[in-house]
Motif scaffolding. Structure first.
Motif, PDB file in Angstrom:
ATOM      1  N   ILE A  67       0.839  -1.207   0.000  1.00  0.00           N
ATOM      2  CA  ILE A  67       0.000   0.000   0.000  1.00  0.00           C
ATOM      3  C   ILE A  67       0.872   1.254   0.000  1.00  0.00           C
ATOM      4  O   ILE A  67       0.638   2.187  -0.773  1.00  0.00           O
ATOM      5  N   ILE A  68       1.875   1.279   0.862  1.00  0.00           N
ATOM      6  CA  ILE A  68       2.761   2.446   0.938  1.00  0.00           C
ATOM      7  C   ILE A  68       3.486   2.650  -0.387  1.00  0.00           C
ATOM      8  O   ILE A  68       3.578   3.776  -0.894  1.00  0.00           O
ATOM      9  N   THR A  69       3.968   1.572  -0.971  1.00  0.00           N
ATOM     10  CA  THR A  69       4.695   1.663  -2.240  1.00  0.00           C
ATOM     11  C   THR A  69       3.789   2.183  -3.358  1.00  0.00           C
ATOM     12  O   THR A  69       4.164   3.099  -4.094  1.00  0.00           O
ATOM     13  N   ALA A 122      -4.553   4.394   7.422  1.00  0.00           N
ATOM     14  CA  ALA A 122      -5.668   4.568   8.365  1.00  0.00           C
ATOM     15  C   ALA A 122      -6.886   3.763   7.933  1.00  0.00           C
ATOM     16  O   ALA A 122      -7.510   3.081   8.753  1.00  0.00           O
ATOM     17  N   THR A 123      -7.227   3.822   6.666  1.00  0.00           N
ATOM     18  CA  THR A 123      -8.395   3.094   6.163  1.00  0.00           C
ATOM     19  C   THR A 123      -8.184   1.588   6.268  1.00  0.00           C
ATOM     20  O   THR A 123      -9.079   0.845   6.691  1.00  0.00           O
ATOM     21  N   PHE A 124      -7.005   1.138   5.886  1.00  0.00           N
ATOM     22  CA  PHE A 124      -6.681  -0.287   5.947  1.00  0.00           C
ATOM     23  C   PHE A 124      -6.786  -0.803   7.384  1.00  0.00           C
ATOM     24  O   PHE A 124      -7.394  -1.840   7.643  1.00  0.00           O
ATOM     25  N   ILE A 174      -8.894  -0.054   0.370  1.00  0.00           N
ATOM     26  CA  ILE A 174     -10.119  -0.857   0.308  1.00  0.00           C
ATOM     27  C   ILE A 174      -9.932  -2.038  -0.654  1.00  0.00           C
ATOM     28  O   ILE A 174     -10.304  -3.179  -0.343  1.00  0.00           O
ATOM     29  N   LEU A 175      -9.331  -1.774  -1.810  1.00  0.00           N
ATOM     30  CA  LEU A 175      -9.089  -2.845  -2.784  1.00  0.00           C
ATOM     31  C   LEU A 175      -8.141  -3.899  -2.231  1.00  0.00           C
ATOM     32  O   LEU A 175      -8.399  -5.109  -2.342  1.00  0.00           O
ATOM     33  N   LEU A 179      -8.376  -8.179  -1.039  1.00  0.00           N
ATOM     34  CA  LEU A 179      -7.407  -9.217  -1.357  1.00  0.00           C
ATOM     35  C   LEU A 179      -6.852  -9.861  -0.085  1.00  0.00           C
ATOM     36  O   LEU A 179      -6.690 -11.082  -0.016  1.00  0.00           O
ATOM     37  N   LEU A 180      -6.604  -9.069   0.938  1.00  0.00           N
ATOM     38  CA  LEU A 180      -6.106  -9.604   2.205  1.00  0.00           C
ATOM     39  C   LEU A 180      -7.127 -10.556   2.839  1.00  0.00           C
ATOM     40  O   LEU A 180      -6.748 -11.570   3.420  1.00  0.00           O
ATOM     41  N   LYS A 181      -8.408 -10.247   2.712  1.00  0.00           N
ATOM     42  CA  LYS A 181      -9.434 -11.142   3.248  1.00  0.00           C
ATOM     43  C   LYS A 181      -9.344 -12.523   2.597  1.00  0.00           C
ATOM     44  O   LYS A 181      -9.508 -13.537   3.265  1.00  0.00           O
ATOM     45  N   THR A 182      -9.035 -12.553   1.307  1.00  0.00           N
ATOM     46  CA  THR A 182      -8.856 -13.824   0.602  1.00  0.00           C
ATOM     47  C   THR A 182      -7.654 -14.576   1.166  1.00  0.00           C
ATOM     48  O   THR A 182      -7.719 -15.784   1.394  1.00  0.00           O
TER      49      THR A 182
END
Length: 191
Positions: A67-69, A122-124, A174-175, A179-182
């Motif tokens: 995310i940061i990248t 923050a959102t993540f 959010i996107l 993917l992390l949930k998977t």
């Protein structure tokens, strides 16, 4: 239409930046410093480990790095694609705004990587921790808003740079959360 938006953005910058005083400069310089977020993120790391365990926390950290990248590098692509001068590099604004930093930073401003990255994280984290630690989620969003405002306060970004950064960061997180949930489901299936 675009010229009108740019004019309104500049007027809002002058207004918001002009509200600053030397009394508050130190505070906003602290907020804008990327290292001031470390204690907050260490607390988040503690909660991630507490509620998700080591394996899921490690996957989460990998996603945060992605995310940061994405946030940072996309902001750089936009800056060189749009080539909108930072307020502190704009000759028409130099005598109108307060530039708090001794160094203005890069030449271009659109969009703010600080705003994008802070809102993305923050959102993540809000999506990960909202069921477990409700109040830290609100605090993280508030902190991201402070970071974004600090960029306007010190004179290095226009409000539109910050708002677009917030939006981009939230969308990316959010996107990637989906993917992390998977990934989490696959980790759970193996256990």
């Amino acid at each position: 239409m675009l010229e009108k938006i740019i004019q309104l953005d500049t007027e809002l910058l002058i207004y918001l930046n002009g509200m600053g005083t030397e009394t508050w400069d130190g505070f906003w310089m602290l907020v804008t410093n990327k290292f001031s977020s470390i204690p907050i993120y260490l607390l988040v790391l503690f909660f991630l480990y507490k509620f998700y365990g080591l394996k899921k926390t490690l996957f989460t950290l990998l996603f945060v790095a992605v995310i940061i990248t994405i946030s940072d590098q996309t902001a750089n692509l936009f800056k060189y694609g749009f080539e909108r001068l930072r307020p502190c590099h704009n000759e028409n604004l130099k005598d109108v705004i307060r530039v708090v930093k001794t160094s203005c930073g890069g030449k271009y401003s659109f969009f703010s990587a600080h705003a994008s990255t802070s809102m993305a994280i923050a959102t993540f984290c809000l999506l990960l921790l909202r069921k477990h630690v409700k109040y830290i989620s609100y605090f993280l969003i508030l902190w991201a808003l402070f970071v974004g405002y600090s960029r306007i306060y010190i004179g290095v970004h226009f409000p539109a740079d910050v708002l677009f950064g917030f939006t981009f960061g939230a969308i990316i997180s959010i996107l990637l959360f989906q993917l992390l949930k998977t990934v989490f489901r696959k980790v759970d299936a193996k256990n």
